[in-house]
Scaffold this active site. Structure first.
Site, PDB file in Angstrom:
ATOM      1  N   GLY A  69       0.564  -1.116  -0.055  1.00  0.00           N
ATOM      2  CA  GLY A  69       0.203   0.077  -0.065  1.00  0.00           C
ATOM      3  C   GLY A  69       0.511   1.480   0.129  1.00  0.00           C
ATOM      4  O   GLY A  69       0.950   2.148  -0.537  1.00  0.00           O
ATOM      5  N   THR A  70       1.493   1.547   0.558  1.00  0.00           N
ATOM      6  CA  THR A  70       2.704   2.405   1.111  1.00  0.00           C
ATOM      7  C   THR A  70       3.280   2.366  -0.592  1.00  0.00           C
ATOM      8  O   THR A  70       3.319   3.870  -0.735  1.00  0.00           O
ATOM      9  CB  THR A  70       3.952   2.143   2.196  1.00  0.00           C
ATOM     10  OG1 THR A  70       3.104   2.229   3.176  1.00  0.00           O
ATOM     11  CG2 THR A  70       4.483   3.586   2.213  1.00  0.00           C
ATOM     12  N   ASN A 147      -7.679   4.081   8.930  1.00  0.00           N
ATOM     13  CA  ASN A 147      -6.910   3.323   9.125  1.00  0.00           C
ATOM     14  C   ASN A 147      -7.191   3.064  10.716  1.00  0.00           C
ATOM     15  O   ASN A 147      -7.408   2.038  11.678  1.00  0.00           O
ATOM     16  CB  ASN A 147      -5.424   2.577   9.248  1.00  0.00           C
ATOM     17  CG  ASN A 147      -4.854   4.345   8.811  1.00  0.00           C
ATOM     18  OD1 ASN A 147      -4.881   4.771   8.908  1.00  0.00           O
ATOM     19  ND2 ASN A 147      -4.136   4.105   9.568  1.00  0.00           N
ATOM     20  N   GLN A 175      -8.017   0.017   3.770  1.00  0.00           N
ATOM     21  CA  GLN A 175      -8.629  -0.154   4.732  1.00  0.00           C
ATOM     22  C   GLN A 175      -9.713  -1.174   4.163  1.00  0.00           C
ATOM     23  O   GLN A 175     -10.695  -1.910   5.086  1.00  0.00           O
ATOM     24  CB  GLN A 175      -8.884   0.878   5.822  1.00  0.00           C
ATOM     25  CG  GLN A 175      -7.263   0.717   6.891  1.00  0.00           C
ATOM     26  CD  GLN A 175      -7.315  -0.294   7.488  1.00  0.00           C
ATOM     27  OE1 GLN A 175      -8.350  -1.368   7.969  1.00  0.00           O
ATOM     28  NE2 GLN A 175      -5.719  -0.727   8.117  1.00  0.00           N
ATOM     29  N   SER A 195      -3.745  -3.523  -0.128  1.00  0.00           N
ATOM     30  CA  SER A 195      -2.774  -3.632  -0.005  1.00  0.00           C
ATOM     31  C   SER A 195      -2.731  -5.007   0.766  1.00  0.00           C
ATOM     32  O   SER A 195      -4.272  -5.342   0.912  1.00  0.00           O
ATOM     33  CB  SER A 195      -2.081  -2.996   1.276  1.00  0.00           C
ATOM     34  OG  SER A 195      -1.212  -4.035   2.127  1.00  0.00           O
ATOM     35  N   HIS A 197      -1.841  -7.892   2.497  1.00  0.00           N
ATOM     36  CA  HIS A 197      -2.001  -7.976   4.168  1.00  0.00           C
ATOM     37  C   HIS A 197      -2.673  -7.726   4.795  1.00  0.00           C
ATOM     38  O   HIS A 197      -3.417  -7.882   6.118  1.00  0.00           O
ATOM     39  CB  HIS A 197      -0.285  -8.227   5.063  1.00  0.00           C
ATOM     40  CG  HIS A 197      -0.023  -6.997   4.562  1.00  0.00           C
ATOM     41  ND1 HIS A 197      -0.828  -6.144   6.411  1.00  0.00           N
ATOM     42  CD2 HIS A 197       0.298  -5.495   4.447  1.00  0.00           C
ATOM     43  CE1 HIS A 197       0.159  -4.968   6.785  1.00  0.00           C
ATOM     44  NE2 HIS A 197       0.674  -4.985   5.142  1.00  0.00           N
ATOM     45  N   THR A 233      11.314  -7.658 -11.535  1.00  0.00           N
ATOM     46  CA  THR A 233      10.969  -9.113 -11.355  1.00  0.00           C
ATOM     47  C   THR A 233       9.542  -9.004 -10.282  1.00  0.00           C
ATOM     48  O   THR A 233       9.774  -8.856  -9.398  1.00  0.00           O
ATOM     49  CB  THR A 233      12.145 -10.339 -11.296  1.00  0.00           C
ATOM     50  OG1 THR A 233      13.025 -10.059 -11.891  1.00  0.00           O
ATOM     51  CG2 THR A 233      11.534 -11.843 -11.094  1.00  0.00           C
ATOM     52  N   CYS A 321       4.834   6.004  17.454  1.00  0.00           N
ATOM     53  CA  CYS A 321       5.624   6.354  17.989  1.00  0.00           C
ATOM     54  C   CYS A 321       6.941   6.463  16.889  1.00  0.00           C
ATOM     55  O   CYS A 321       7.544   6.664  15.638  1.00  0.00           O
ATOM     56  CB  CYS A 321       6.977   4.783  17.956  1.00  0.00           C
ATOM     57  SG  CYS A 321       7.974   5.552  19.329  1.00  0.00           S
TER      58      CYS A 321
HETATM   59  C1  LIG Z   1      -1.770  -0.290   6.204  1.00  0.00           C
HETATM   60  C2  LIG Z   1      -2.057   1.072   5.419  1.00  0.00           C
HETATM   61  C3  LIG Z   1      -0.557   1.611   4.642  1.00  0.00           C
HETATM   62  C4  LIG Z   1      -0.200   0.852   4.009  1.00  0.00           C
HETATM   63  O1  LIG Z   1      -0.022  -0.643   3.552  1.00  0.00           O
HETATM   64  P1  LIG Z   1       1.502  -1.542   3.421  1.00  0.00           P
HETATM   65  O2  LIG Z   1       1.369  -2.558   2.851  1.00  0.00           O
HETATM   66  O3  LIG Z   1       1.995  -1.973   4.985  1.00  0.00           O
HETATM   67  O4  LIG Z   1       2.852  -0.588   3.066  1.00  0.00           O
HETATM   68  C5  LIG Z   1      -1.838   2.579   3.622  1.00  0.00           C
HETATM   69  N1  LIG Z   1      -2.886   2.850   3.874  1.00  0.00           N
HETATM   70  C6  LIG Z   1      -3.311   2.001   4.586  1.00  0.00           C
HETATM   71  C7  LIG Z   1      -5.277   3.705   5.128  1.00  0.00           C
HETATM   72  C8  LIG Z   1      -3.643   1.545   5.931  1.00  0.00           C
HETATM   73  O5  LIG Z   1      -4.287   1.074   6.399  1.00  0.00           O
END
Ligand SMILES: *Cc1c(COP(=O)(O)O)cnc(C)c1O
Length: 378
Positions: A69-70, A147, A175, A195, A197, A233, A321
Site C-alpha cells: 500500500g505504501t 485506519n 482498509q 494492500s 496483508h 521481477t 512512535c
Molecule cells: C496499512 C495501510 C497502508 C500501508 O500499506 P502497506 O502494504 O503496509 O505498505 C496504507 N494506508 C492505509 C490506510 C493502511 O491501513
C-alpha cells in the site's frame, strides 16, 4: 492470544498460503522468460490480476502490482504530481502517513497542498472540499476508510466532484478493500491503492488501480514488467497470494462483514456501558465493520496496551512512535480530541475469526486494566 489488531495486519488465510506454496518451490519461473515455466508464472500473475480487477469492477489492464500500500500511495501521488510542473493538491489531515508524508514531500518540491479538516466523526465536509478546489488543482487524495477510527469517507461524492472539475482522484483504499463493496467506475476513482496483508493475504504486495487512458509515469524504473510502469521481477508468490485473498474476500464479504459488524457493536456497547468515561471515536454508523476505537479518560493508551498484552490480548493505541517520542495520533487530534483524550485511545479491530467469548474476556480485562491504571494515575 486474542488478536484484536486486524487493522495493523491480518492472519494469512490457510487456503491463501496453500495457493502460494508451489510458487516458492517448484514453480519458480520468471514471468518474463519465454520458457514454459516462465509462461506458467506469467499466467498465474495475470490470473491474480483478473481476480483483483473483477473484485473492484476494473479491467485487468488497469491493475499494477506494487510492493504494498505504501508504494502504491507514493507512486500515485508522486507520478500524478510530476506530470505537472507545479500545482495544487487537496488531501486531508487524517490520511495514513504514506499519503501525508508523500504530500509533505511534494510540498517541499514546490507543489501547494491543502490539508482538509474533518468533522468530529472524521468525515470530510463536501462544502469545504468544493471551496478548496482551485483552477490549478491537479489532484485530490482522500482515503476510502480511516485506519484508526474506521470512518468511511463520502467517496462517491468526491469522485463526482473531481470528475466534474476534471481533477484526478486518488483514494487509499487499503482498509476498505475487502471490507466494503468497491466499484471504481461508479465511484469516479482514477487511482486506488490496495494492500494484500490487510485482507488475509501476504505482506509486501499490493496494487495500484490506474484508470484506463490515464497517463501515469512509472515510479520504479527498470525493466518492462507491469507494462513498463513498475519495473522489477514480479513477486510471483505474493501476487498469487494477493489474488487468492481477493477472491476469498469477495466470496464471503457479505456474511463475514455482517458477523464482524455484529461483534463490533456488541463489543462497543459493552465498553461504553461498563466502563465509566469511555467515548467512541469515529462515526457511530458509517465505519468499517470491524473497527472499534474508544478513549478512556485519565489513562495512557500505551500502558493499557502493555497490560493487555501481558493478558494475551493484542490491540493498538492511538499513538504513533515518531522519532522515539510517543506522539498522540494526528487522526484523533484532527477530530477534535484533547491531547489527553487522544493519549487514552484504544483501537480494537476484529476479524471474522473472533468469537463472542473472546470479546467477553477482552471487555473484562480492559475494564480491570483501565480501573487499575486510573487508581495508579499512570
Ligand atoms: C496499512 C495501510 C497502508 C500501508 O500499506 P502497506 O502494504 O503496509 O505498505 C496504507 N494506508 C492505509 C490506510 C493502511 O491501513
Amino acid at each position: 492470544m486474542i488478536y484484536l489488531d486486524n487493522a495493523a495486519t491480518t492472519r494469512l488465510a490457510p487456503e491463501v498460503l496453500e495457493e502460494m506454496l508451489p510458487y516458492f518451490s517448484e514453480n519458480y519461473g520468471n514471468p518474463g522468460s519465454v520458457c514454459s515455466m516462465g509462461t506458467a508464472a506469467k499466467r498465474a500473475v495475470n490470473g491474480s490480476r483478473e481476480s483483483i480487477a473483477d473484485s473492484m469492477g476494473a479491467e485487468a489492464g488497469e491493475i499494477y502490482f506494487t510492493a504494498g500500500g505504501t508504494e502504491a500511495d507514493n507512486w500515485a501521488l508522486k507520478a500524478a504530481a510530476l506530470a505537472h510542473k507545479g500545482g495544487h493538491i487537496i488531501t486531508t489531515r487524517i490520511e495514513h502517513h504514506a499519503v501525508l508524508r508523500t504530500c509533505s514531500y511534494l510540498e517541499e518540491k514546490g507543489f501547494e497542498v491543502t490539508w482538509l479538516d474533518v468533522d468530529r466523526y472524521g468525515m470530510v465536509r463536501m462544502e469545504e472540499l468544493e471551496a478548496a478546489v482551485r483552477p490549478d488543482t491537479i489532484l485530490i487524495s482522500v482515503m476510502f476508510a480511516n485506519n484508526e477510527i474506521g470512518t468511511l469517507e463520502p467517496i462517491a461524492e468526491i469522485g463526482a466532484l473531481a470528475g466534474k472539475r476534471g481533477i484526478l482522484f486518488h483514494t487509499d483504499a487499503v482498509q476498505a478493500y475487502g471490507q466494503v463493496p468497491i466499484r471504481v467506475r461508479e465511484l469516479g476513482i482514477d487511482l486506488m491503492s490496495v494492500s494484500a496483508h490487510k485482507l488475509n493475504g501476504p505482506k509486501g504486495v499490493g496494487c495500484l488501480y490506474v484508470r484506463n487512458g490515464l497517463k501515469l509515469g512509472p515510479f520504479v524504473h527498470g525493466g518492462g514488467q507491469e507494462r513498463s510502469r513498475r519495473a522489477g521481477t514480479e513477486n510471483v508468490p505474493g501476487i498469487v497470494g494477493f489474488g487468492a485473498a481477493a477472491r476469498r474476500a469477495v466470496r464471503n464479504m457479505g456474511a463475514r462483514t455482517a458477523r464482524e459488524t455484529a461483534l463490533r457493536d456488541y463489543l462497543l456497547e459493552r465498553l461504553l456501558k461498563e466502563i465509566p468515561d469511555c467515548r467512541l471515536n469515529g462515526h457511530p454508523r458509517l465505519r468499517l465493520p470491524g473497527n472499534v476505537n474508544v478513549s478512556f479518560s485519565g489513562i495512557v493508551g500505551e500502558s493499557l496496551l502493555i497490560m493487555l498484552d501481558m493478558k494475551g490480548i493484542c490491540a493498538s493505541s492511538g499513538a504513533a512512535c515518531t522519532s522515539g517520542a510517543l506522539e498522540p495520533s494526528h487522526v484523533l487530534l484532527a477530530i477534535g480530541l484533547q491531547e489527553e483524550e487522544a493519549r487514552g485511545a484504544l483501537r480494537l479491530t476484529l476479524s471474522e475469526e473472533n468469537t463472542k467469548q473472546e470479546l467477553d474476556i477482552a471487555v473484562q480485562e480492559i475494564k480491570q486494566c483501565v480501573l487499575r491504571l486510573r487508581e495508579m494515575h499512570i
